[in-house]
Design an enzyme around this catalytic site. Structure first.
Site, PDB file in Angstrom:
ATOM      1  N   PHE A 140       0.859  -1.176   0.000  1.00  0.00           N
ATOM      2  CA  PHE A 140       0.000   0.000   0.000  1.00  0.00           C
ATOM      3  C   PHE A 140       0.896   1.226   0.000  1.00  0.00           C
ATOM      4  O   PHE A 140       1.568   1.519   0.986  1.00  0.00           O
ATOM      5  CB  PHE A 140      -0.934   0.043   1.207  1.00  0.00           C
ATOM      6  CG  PHE A 140      -1.867   1.233   1.148  1.00  0.00           C
ATOM      7  CD1 PHE A 140      -2.998   1.197   0.359  1.00  0.00           C
ATOM      8  CD2 PHE A 140      -1.585   2.384   1.853  1.00  0.00           C
ATOM      9  CE1 PHE A 140      -3.842   2.292   0.269  1.00  0.00           C
ATOM     10  CE2 PHE A 140      -2.422   3.495   1.766  1.00  0.00           C
ATOM     11  CZ  PHE A 140      -3.555   3.441   0.980  1.00  0.00           C
ATOM     12  N   ASP A 225       9.360   2.850   1.984  1.00  0.00           N
ATOM     13  CA  ASP A 225       8.201   3.684   2.289  1.00  0.00           C
ATOM     14  C   ASP A 225       7.984   3.632   3.797  1.00  0.00           C
ATOM     15  O   ASP A 225       7.482   2.653   4.327  1.00  0.00           O
ATOM     16  CB  ASP A 225       6.979   3.147   1.531  1.00  0.00           C
ATOM     17  CG  ASP A 225       5.721   3.963   1.774  1.00  0.00           C
ATOM     18  OD1 ASP A 225       5.683   4.728   2.758  1.00  0.00           O
ATOM     19  OD2 ASP A 225       4.760   3.821   1.001  1.00  0.00           O
ATOM     20  N   LYS A 254       2.847  11.606   7.100  1.00  0.00           N
ATOM     21  CA  LYS A 254       2.011  11.421   8.290  1.00  0.00           C
ATOM     22  C   LYS A 254       2.550  12.138   9.520  1.00  0.00           C
ATOM     23  O   LYS A 254       2.322  13.320   9.710  1.00  0.00           O
ATOM     24  CB  LYS A 254       1.758   9.942   8.532  1.00  0.00           C
ATOM     25  CG  LYS A 254       0.889   9.311   7.435  1.00  0.00           C
ATOM     26  CD  LYS A 254       0.329   7.985   7.842  1.00  0.00           C
ATOM     27  CE  LYS A 254      -0.449   7.329   6.702  1.00  0.00           C
ATOM     28  NZ  LYS A 254      -1.704   8.014   6.367  1.00  0.00           N
TER      29      LYS A 254
END
Length: 397
Positions: A140, A225, A254
């Site tokens: 993802f 990531d 984030k």
């Protein structure tokens, strides 16, 4: 307006792209959230790790407030006094030579992909339009067309084709599959050190070290990531540090803003990010002074409050405790730091709803996994209370 009225408005006028729990949050502080009816909830999701520093951290708020009264946006047409300071502080903290700031995590992923392809053409001398990037199954990395094009989740892809070429998918956790997949045109391998959306999937011990070795031997960029796993979530600054490797590119987002403002970045060497020249890439809001001031404060909180160390200590306690649970539908409890997945043999949605009724907010992922990621500032007593609720709901089932 009450909860049901607000939910009805959202359903009537908003595109239906999420399946949230039916709680309407009005305010939050630290690890606690409050709905519009005055009910109190312990946050065990942290907005998918965007709130590592907790809700409304006063240090980050102060930086936001002070900068918002000065200048919020210049675009990159002009320079501002916050961007170079963020660059320097990220360099000092991570050791990477260069930074390219963006807004959302997905934008940062796209930026890393562009950088890898251009590096492949300019440095590795891959013929134009032939660069390949290897990715993992169950990945993802965001929601853009190019990213969903190399997803293995059928729903993410359904109805959105055609997709970009140039991506090759291999199983996660299989270093030999990477070795076999690399061709002369491979410019990069993109991987999550721990797969978050897939259900907190931790690869075999030594996997990251082996793929780093393979990438170096074959002149392939290793892109990690760390949007969800980074900035303290797993008990270290970055999850890749658990295997003491040195990736070529790191993607962060984030928690880089502590939940106040969308901020993301690509960290790499001058050799990689230096392939960009003016006009190759850009973002009106990327690197804006408000975002940079917020990110600087968020990093300061992370370091000064030793949140990575806190995650390691509290996470080890939580994992040990939850792994002792017994239940007929319990398959496995796994995690690292304050990032834990509870895998069930039945749908997890009902368990999350039951926990909501007990005052704990978490969310299912991939249908049968409860994902736990409380803010790293959570008090131990609050964590213990939250774990008690989970034990009662999952252990009784």
């Amino acid at each position: 307006m009450n909860t049901s009225e607000l939910i009805e408005l959202e359903k009537r006028y908003g595109a239906d792209i999420y399946h949230p729990l039916d709680v309407v949050i009005e305010r939050a502080s630290g690890a606690w959230m409050y709905d519009i009816e005055g009910r109190k909830y312990l946050d065990f999701l942290s907005a998918y790790s965007a709130l590592n520093q907790g809700h409304c951290h006063p240090v980050i708020f102060q930086a936001l407030w002070e900068q918002a009264q000065k200048v919020t946006l210049t675009s990159r047409a002009f320079r501002n006094d916050q961007l170079p300071l963020l660059y320097k502080e990220l360099h000092d903290l991570t050791g990477f030579e260069m930074v390219l700031p963006m807004n959302s995590g997905t934008e940062a992923v796209e930026t890393a992909l562009k950088a890898a392809r251009k590096w492949g053409h300019c440095v590795k001398k891959i013929p134009p339009n032939h660069a390949e990037i290897i990715v993992c199954g169950n990945n993802f990395h965001g929601r853009t067309l190019s990213v969903i094009g190399f997803s293995s989740d059928a729903q993410y892809r359904r109805g959105f084709g055609p997709f970009s070429a140039g991506f090759k998918q291999i199983p996660f956790g299989d270093a030999e599959a990477l070795r076999a997949a690399i061709s002369p045109n491979t410019c990069a391998f993109l991987v999550e050190p721990i797969q978050g959306e897939a259900g907190i999937i931790i690869p075999p011990k030594g996997y990251l070290h082996e793929v780093a070795t393979i990438c170096k031997q074959r002149d392939v960029l290793l892109i990690v990531d760390e949007i969800q796993s980074g900035l303290g979530r797993t008990g270290k600054l970055f999850a890749y540090m658990h295997e003491n490797i040195a990736p070529d590119v790191v993607i962060v987002g984030k928690a880089l803003s502590g939940g106040y403002y969308p901020v993301s970045a690509v960290l790499s060497s001058r050799e990689v990010l230096g392939v960009f020249t003016p006009g190759d890439h850009g973002s009106t809001f990327g690197g804006n002074p408000l975002a940079c001031a917020v990110a600087r404060a968020a990093l300061r909180v992370l370091v000064e409050e030793k949140l990575a160390e806190r995650s390691a200590k509290l996470g080890a306690y939580a994992l040990h405790r939850l792994q002792k649970m017994k239940g007929p539908n319990l398959v496995e409890v796994r995690g690292r730091g304050l990032w834990i997945g509870i895998e069930l043999s039945s749908p997890a949605r009902g368990y999350c709803q039951a926990l909501q009724e007990r005052g704990v907010l978490c969310k299912e992922t991939h249908s049968t996994v409860i994902r736990l990621a409380p803010p790293l500032v959570i008090e131990r007593s609050d964590l213990e209370w939250g774990l008690e609720q989970i034990e009662s709901v999952v252990g009784e089932s």
